[in-house]
Motif scaffolding. Structure first.
Motif, PDB file in Angstrom:
ATOM      1  N   THR A   1       9.756  18.416  28.620  1.00 19.95           N
ATOM      2  CA  THR A   1      10.752  19.344  28.801  1.00 19.95           C
ATOM      3  C   THR A   1      10.278  20.794  28.616  1.00 19.95           C
ATOM      4  O   THR A   1       9.089  20.923  27.794  1.00 19.95           O
ATOM      5  CB  THR A   1      12.102  19.264  28.384  1.00 19.95           C
ATOM      6  OG1 THR A   1      11.484  19.220  26.766  1.00 19.95           O
ATOM      7  CG2 THR A   1      12.910  17.810  28.445  1.00 19.95           C
ATOM      8  N   CYS A   2      10.704  21.721  29.317  1.00 22.93           N
ATOM      9  CA  CYS A   2      10.542  23.064  29.165  1.00 22.93           C
ATOM     10  C   CYS A   2      10.945  23.686  27.590  1.00 22.93           C
ATOM     11  O   CYS A   2      12.068  23.366  27.315  1.00 22.93           O
ATOM     12  CB  CYS A   2      10.985  24.109  30.012  1.00 22.93           C
ATOM     13  SG  CYS A   2      10.929  26.024  29.640  1.00 22.93           S
ATOM     14  N   PRO A   3      10.270  24.080  26.682  1.00 19.28           N
ATOM     15  CA  PRO A   3      10.495  24.538  25.259  1.00 19.28           C
ATOM     16  C   PRO A   3      11.427  25.871  25.351  1.00 19.28           C
ATOM     17  O   PRO A   3      11.956  25.731  24.203  1.00 19.28           O
ATOM     18  CB  PRO A   3       9.254  24.976  24.829  1.00 19.28           C
ATOM     19  CG  PRO A   3       8.078  25.238  26.071  1.00 19.28           C
ATOM     20  CD  PRO A   3       8.435  24.442  27.204  1.00 19.28           C
ATOM     21  N   ILE A   4      11.553  26.338  26.517  1.00 22.79           N
ATOM     22  CA  ILE A   4      12.548  27.618  26.530  1.00 22.79           C
ATOM     23  C   ILE A   4      13.730  26.918  26.939  1.00 22.79           C
ATOM     24  O   ILE A   4      14.819  27.198  26.423  1.00 22.79           O
ATOM     25  CB  ILE A   4      11.923  28.817  27.354  1.00 22.79           C
ATOM     26  CG1 ILE A   4      10.539  28.963  26.987  1.00 22.79           C
ATOM     27  CG2 ILE A   4      13.049  29.839  27.409  1.00 22.79           C
ATOM     28  CD1 ILE A   4      10.483  29.597  25.569  1.00 22.79           C
ATOM     29  N   CYS A   5      13.796  26.568  28.212  1.00 30.78           N
ATOM     30  CA  CYS A   5      15.449  26.202  28.963  1.00 30.78           C
ATOM     31  C   CYS A   5      15.564  24.799  28.877  1.00 30.78           C
ATOM     32  O   CYS A   5      16.696  24.383  29.044  1.00 30.78           O
ATOM     33  CB  CYS A   5      15.132  26.496  30.284  1.00 30.78           C
ATOM     34  SG  CYS A   5      14.073  25.687  31.542  1.00 30.78           S
ATOM     35  N   ARG A   6      14.678  23.975  28.308  1.00 31.45           N
ATOM     36  CA  ARG A   6      15.046  22.483  28.065  1.00 31.45           C
ATOM     37  C   ARG A   6      15.121  21.590  29.253  1.00 31.45           C
ATOM     38  O   ARG A   6      15.448  20.579  29.277  1.00 31.45           O
ATOM     39  CB  ARG A   6      16.006  22.308  27.022  1.00 31.45           C
ATOM     40  CG  ARG A   6      16.112  23.189  25.941  1.00 31.45           C
ATOM     41  CD  ARG A   6      14.850  22.735  24.921  1.00 31.45           C
ATOM     42  NE  ARG A   6      14.737  23.769  24.124  1.00 31.45           N
ATOM     43  CZ  ARG A   6      15.071  24.319  22.932  1.00 31.45           C
ATOM     44  NH1 ARG A   6      16.139  23.348  22.605  1.00 31.45           N
ATOM     45  NH2 ARG A   6      14.967  25.363  22.173  1.00 31.45           N
TER      46      ARG A   6
ATOM     47  N   GLU B   1       4.391  25.897  33.509  1.00 32.79           N
ATOM     48  CA  GLU B   1       5.000  26.277  35.024  1.00 32.79           C
ATOM     49  C   GLU B   1       6.356  25.558  35.065  1.00 32.79           C
ATOM     50  O   GLU B   1       6.614  24.381  35.243  1.00 32.79           O
ATOM     51  CB  GLU B   1       4.259  25.938  36.132  1.00 32.79           C
ATOM     52  CG  GLU B   1       4.581  26.344  37.323  1.00 32.79           C
ATOM     53  CD  GLU B   1       3.647  27.481  37.784  1.00 32.79           C
ATOM     54  OE1 GLU B   1       2.362  27.510  37.702  1.00 32.79           O
ATOM     55  OE2 GLU B   1       4.394  28.376  38.746  1.00 32.79           O
ATOM     56  N   CYS B   2       7.304  26.597  34.833  1.00 35.11           N
ATOM     57  CA  CYS B   2       8.883  25.841  34.896  1.00 35.11           C
ATOM     58  C   CYS B   2       9.476  26.542  36.193  1.00 35.11           C
ATOM     59  O   CYS B   2       9.377  27.577  36.371  1.00 35.11           O
ATOM     60  CB  CYS B   2       9.260  26.524  33.568  1.00 35.11           C
ATOM     61  SG  CYS B   2      11.130  25.920  33.712  1.00 35.11           S
ATOM     62  N   ALA B   3      10.269  25.787  36.594  1.00 33.73           N
ATOM     63  CA  ALA B   3      10.955  26.151  37.979  1.00 33.73           C
ATOM     64  C   ALA B   3      12.213  27.109  37.510  1.00 33.73           C
ATOM     65  O   ALA B   3      12.411  27.967  38.505  1.00 33.73           O
ATOM     66  CB  ALA B   3      11.682  24.869  38.548  1.00 33.73           C
ATOM     67  N   VAL B   4      12.501  27.064  36.330  1.00 35.01           N
ATOM     68  CA  VAL B   4      13.721  27.901  35.939  1.00 35.01           C
ATOM     69  C   VAL B   4      13.092  29.246  35.306  1.00 35.01           C
ATOM     70  O   VAL B   4      13.317  30.387  35.754  1.00 35.01           O
ATOM     71  CB  VAL B   4      14.656  27.261  34.984  1.00 35.01           C
ATOM     72  CG1 VAL B   4      15.555  28.229  34.326  1.00 35.01           C
ATOM     73  CG2 VAL B   4      15.195  25.916  35.393  1.00 35.01           C
ATOM     74  N   CYS B   5      11.966  29.038  34.281  1.00 40.56           N
ATOM     75  CA  CYS B   5      11.853  30.088  33.576  1.00 40.56           C
ATOM     76  C   CYS B   5      10.424  30.972  34.394  1.00 40.56           C
ATOM     77  O   CYS B   5      10.051  31.976  33.986  1.00 40.56           O
ATOM     78  CB  CYS B   5      11.102  29.841  32.045  1.00 40.56           C
ATOM     79  SG  CYS B   5      12.526  28.870  31.219  1.00 40.56           S
ATOM     80  N   GLY B   6       9.784  30.129  35.223  1.00 43.73           N
ATOM     81  CA  GLY B   6       8.365  30.749  35.908  1.00 43.73           C
ATOM     82  C   GLY B   6       7.407  30.519  34.923  1.00 43.73           C
ATOM     83  O   GLY B   6       7.494  29.497  33.871  1.00 43.73           O
TER      84      GLY B   6
HETATM   85 ZN   LIG Z   1      12.135  26.708  31.554  1.00 42.68          ZN
END
Ligand SMILES: [Zn+2]
Length: 305
Positions: A5-10, A31-36
């Motif tokens: 999971t992304c550490p920022i948006c989860r 590389e997160c689809a939400v955060c970039g």
């Molecule tokens: Zn994210």
């Protein structure tokens, strides 16, 4: 195996990038689809995962990519600093941010843009996809966009009234800390950019933004126009007398953006006739430029704290 999971948006719309320029650093590239895309240090990641997700951080990271800024490096201290400087966007500002994001994605007027609320909500500084949907709906109800929903995403098109709105709102800087720098790309002026202009702008509390040489190729495209719109003021160094610099400064003046003019001392007599009336900062070294520019910014625009 536990799902990544992304550490920022989860969310799980994320992948880890291995073997990039950060491989020797103590942390991870995501590389997160939400955060970039972003890099986060090991300690910062532990801190993030131990608290609640902050959607503003996702929005900030995503908007770095959105505005073609360098990939953010999230270290414990830098995250604290970034969060401290977050501004509160009003609902209208968020709508404008969204409209601008749609404008950036529009290949030509009349062409639809596909948005996915599940992953695109941070571009409008929305806290989740529900708020994003609401902002999109508001733009539609105000007649600024038309849209047709397809499963899981939205096809949006800027309406004639939307283009009007973008024009009339153009003078409102969306990112109050961005400064557009117009100057020659000659390597000989690299120190002027790095140690003079960029460093003065940063000292005054703003972010210096210069289009990459590769992107520019001596033509003024939609990206440059939209970057000037997103900037609070412009620093124009007319050394070497490039036409693009004059165009960019003139465009900014038309949008009521203050322009700070600079020129190298031995080119003072070459300044274009029509702009000679403006009070130029005359420099001989990067240091003298930095000092004068810093004080001029503080006097004309004000130091940003
Ligand atoms: Zn994210």
């Amino acid at each position: 195996m536990e799902e990544l999971t992304c550490p920022i948006c989860r969310t799980s719309y994320v992948r880890m990038i291995e073997n990039d320029e950060y491989r020797t650093r103590d942390g991870f590239s995501y590389e997160c689809a939400v955060c970039g895309p972003f890099f986060i240090s090991r300690t910062a990641e532990i801190n993030q995962r131990s608290g609640d997700a902050d959607p503003r951080l996702s929005a900030w990271i995503r908007n770095q990519e959105e505005n073609k800024r360098p990939k953010p490096e999230l270290l414990t201290n830098s995250i604290d600093e970034t969060i401290k400087n977050f501004r509160q966007y009003s609902v209208l500002e968020k709508q404008l941010l969204l409209l601008r994001a749609i404008e950036r994605r529009t290949v030509y007027p009349g062409k639809e843009v596909t948005l996915n609320p599940d992953t695109d909500y941070p571009i409008a500084w929305a806290v989740n996809c529900d708020e994003f949907e609401y902002l999109l709906e508001s733009l539609e109800q105000r007649g600024l966009v038309t849209r047709s929903a397809i499963i899981g995403s939205s096809e949006v098109k800027i309406s004639p009234r939307g283009w009007d709105n973008l024009d009339s709102e153009a003078w409102k800087p969306t990112f109050t800390d961005q400064v557009f720098v117009a100057m020659s790309f000659d390597k000989i002026l690299d120190a002027i950019w790095e140690e003079g202009i960029k460093s003065a702008i940063e000292k005054a509390g703003y972010k210096a933004h210069r289009i990459d040489k590769e992107e520019h190729i001596d033509r003024i495209d939609a990206k440059i126009i939209s970057d000037i719109k997103d900037s609070l003021f412009v620093v124009a160094d007319v050394t070497q007398q490039k036409q693009g610099v004059y165009f960019e400064a003139g465009y900014a003046m038309g949008l009521n953006r203050p322009v700070i003019w600079c020129v190298k001392k031995d080119e003072l007599d070459k300044i274009h006739f029509d702009t000679r009336q403006y009070n130029h900062i005359v420099w001989e070294t990067p240091e003298s430029l930095k000092e004068q520019l810093y004080y001029r910014i503080c006097a004309v625009i004000g130091k940003r704290t």
